[in-house]
Scaffold this active site. Structure first.
Site, short mmCIF file in Angstrom:
data_model
loop_
_atom_site.label_atom_id
_atom_site.label_comp_id
_atom_site.label_asym_id
_atom_site.label_seq_id
_atom_site.Cartn_x
_atom_site.Cartn_y
_atom_site.Cartn_z
N THR A 14 59.59 46.35 31.63
CA THR A 14 60.55 46.91 30.69
C THR A 14 61.96 46.43 30.96
OG1 THR A 14 59.15 48.85 30.45
CG2 THR A 14 61.41 49.13 29.79
N TYR A 27 57.90 49.43 22.33
CA TYR A 27 58.60 48.21 22.71
C TYR A 27 57.62 47.26 23.37
CZ TYR A 27 58.49 49.95 27.48
OH TYR A 27 58.06 50.40 28.70
N SER A 60 53.44 45.22 33.53
CA SER A 60 52.88 45.27 34.89
C SER A 60 51.51 45.95 34.94
CB SER A 60 53.84 45.93 35.87
OG SER A 60 53.89 47.33 35.71
N THR A 93 57.61 48.90 35.85
CA THR A 93 57.60 50.05 36.76
C THR A 93 56.20 50.62 36.99
OG1 THR A 93 58.03 51.61 34.95
CG2 THR A 93 59.95 50.71 36.12
N ASP A 94 55.25 50.33 36.09
CA ASP A 94 53.95 50.99 36.19
C ASP A 94 53.21 50.67 37.49
OD1 ASP A 94 54.43 52.10 33.74
OD2 ASP A 94 53.03 50.84 32.62
N LYS A 166 55.79 55.98 41.41
CA LYS A 166 56.23 56.41 40.08
C LYS A 166 55.63 57.78 39.81
CE LYS A 166 56.64 54.87 35.31
NZ LYS A 166 56.39 53.82 34.31
N GLU A 281 39.85 64.33 59.70
CA GLU A 281 39.12 65.56 60.00
C GLU A 281 37.95 65.19 60.90
OE1 GLU A 281 38.08 66.97 56.15
OE2 GLU A 281 40.12 67.66 55.73
N1 ASP Z 1 54.72 49.22 30.91
C1 ASP Z 1 55.91 48.78 31.59
C2 ASP Z 1 55.50 47.89 32.76
O1 ASP Z 1 55.10 48.39 33.76
C3 ASP Z 1 56.68 49.94 32.04
C4 ASP Z 1 58.01 49.62 32.71
O2 ASP Z 1 58.30 48.53 33.13
O3 ASP Z 1 58.82 50.57 32.82
O4 ASP Z 1 55.56 46.69 32.62
#
Ligand code: ASP
Length: 325
Positions: A14, A27, A60, A93-94, A166, A281
């Protein structure tokens, strides 16, 4: 002090995404190329000299060995280059936490290496990518970042790759660290570390461009052994169970997985809870299981892959790798 030379390795996400509308919900990730991105960033007046390399331009969700096998050597090149002071990896971010942890385990982190992303696409109102990037430049330009392994910068916080995760699907504050919340606070103009560097530049594990397949099985009420076995596929070399609570699972699943472990397929017990510490455990020794400690299932999967690639197949040896966090 002269400006740091920073190599930016772009993989998409993103942070390089475009919505075509400032207020749209939909997007496309990975639309802006690194040259155009650096041109945009040039207007910020950052005190660093940036050079870019496009490794991939993907969402990602599609991250995996095909890109990692290009990204890792590019990081090694940058770290070996006397004209490079630090590395930034831009990433969706994923799965940012998985790539960051994989690099953390397999790079000689002799210089700062920072992974950064954004939650909102570049043309959206409230785009967080420029600030996150400026913060990442601040961290990657600080030699004191080197003794902390690979770092992730999201929001105004710096996280250790081992801790970062995340935790939200939306909003600019989507990342947290566990068990260490964060290891520093950053703005484009300031950087405050919490405590001294904890790690030398040494590489923890050898890199492999042929990581063994490891599956994750997700536990839930009424999970059956047959579900897990069907889910794990044929070519799996290890299994992580995202257990309920402290890595727990129904009795017949436990028996089936103990049988799998006895047949030489390592099984790691992690937790599906968000802050899931899973300690060893007494039954783990008999079952042949490994406890994931503070690693979530997706990070436990990465560490198990790296262990297997490095010839660690015995539960006791794998457990030591999980304990050394
Ligand atoms: N779907 C996006 C990715 O991981 C989400 C992001 O980058 O925030 O490429």
């Amino acid at each position: 002090m002269c400006a740091a030379n920073i190599r930016v390795l772009a993989t998409g996400g993103t942070i390089a995404g475009i919505a075509g509308s400032a207020i749209g919900v939909e997007y496309r990730s990975g639309e802006i190329g690194i040259d155009a991105y650096l041109e945009q960033v040039g207007g910020l007046g950052l005190s660093a000299s940036l050079s870019g390399r496009q490794i991939a331009n993907i969402d990602s969700a599609d991250m995996g060995p095909a890109v990692w096998n290009r990204l890792h050597p590019a990081c090694i090149d940058a770290l070996a280059d006397d004209d490079c002071d630090g590395v930034i990896v831009t990433h969706g971010t994923d799965t940012l936490e998985e790539t960051a942890f994989l690099l953390d385990l397999t790079l000689p982190v002799v210089k700062p290496v920072v992974v950064v992303g954004a939650m909102r696409p570049a043309d959206a109102v409230g785009y967080d990518g420029l600030r996150n990037f400026a913060n990442a430049v601040r961290v990657a330009g600080d030699p004191a970042a080197a003794g902390r392994g690979v770092l992730a910068v999201m929001g105004d916080r710096v996280f250790a790759a081992r801790d970062v995760r995340k935790v939200r699907t939306r909003g600019a504050e989507a990342f947290r660290g566990f068990p260490r919340e964060s290891v520093g606070l950053v703005t484009p103009a300031s950087l405050q570390w919490f405590g001294a560097p904890w790690r030398g530049g040494g590489q923890l594990f050898a890199w492999s461009d042929d990581l063994p397949r490891v599956a994750i099985a997700y536990a839930h009420a009424d999970l059956r052994a047959g579900d897990v076995i069907a889910q794990r596929g044929q070519d799996i070399r290890g299994l992580v169970i995202a257990g309920v609570g402290e890595g727990n699972m129904p009795l017949d699943v436990r028996r089936a997985l103990a049988d799998l472990a006895a047949r030489g397929v390592p099984v790691v017990r992690a937790s599906r809870t968000e802050e899931g510490l899973v300690d060893r455990e007494e039954s783990d020794a008999a079952d042949g299981f490994v406890a994931a400690r503070a690693l979530n299932p997706q990070k436990a999967r990465i560490l198990l892959q790296v262990c297997l690639a490095n010839g660690l197949t015995e539960p006791a040896a794998i457990q030591r790798a999980f304990d050394e966090g």
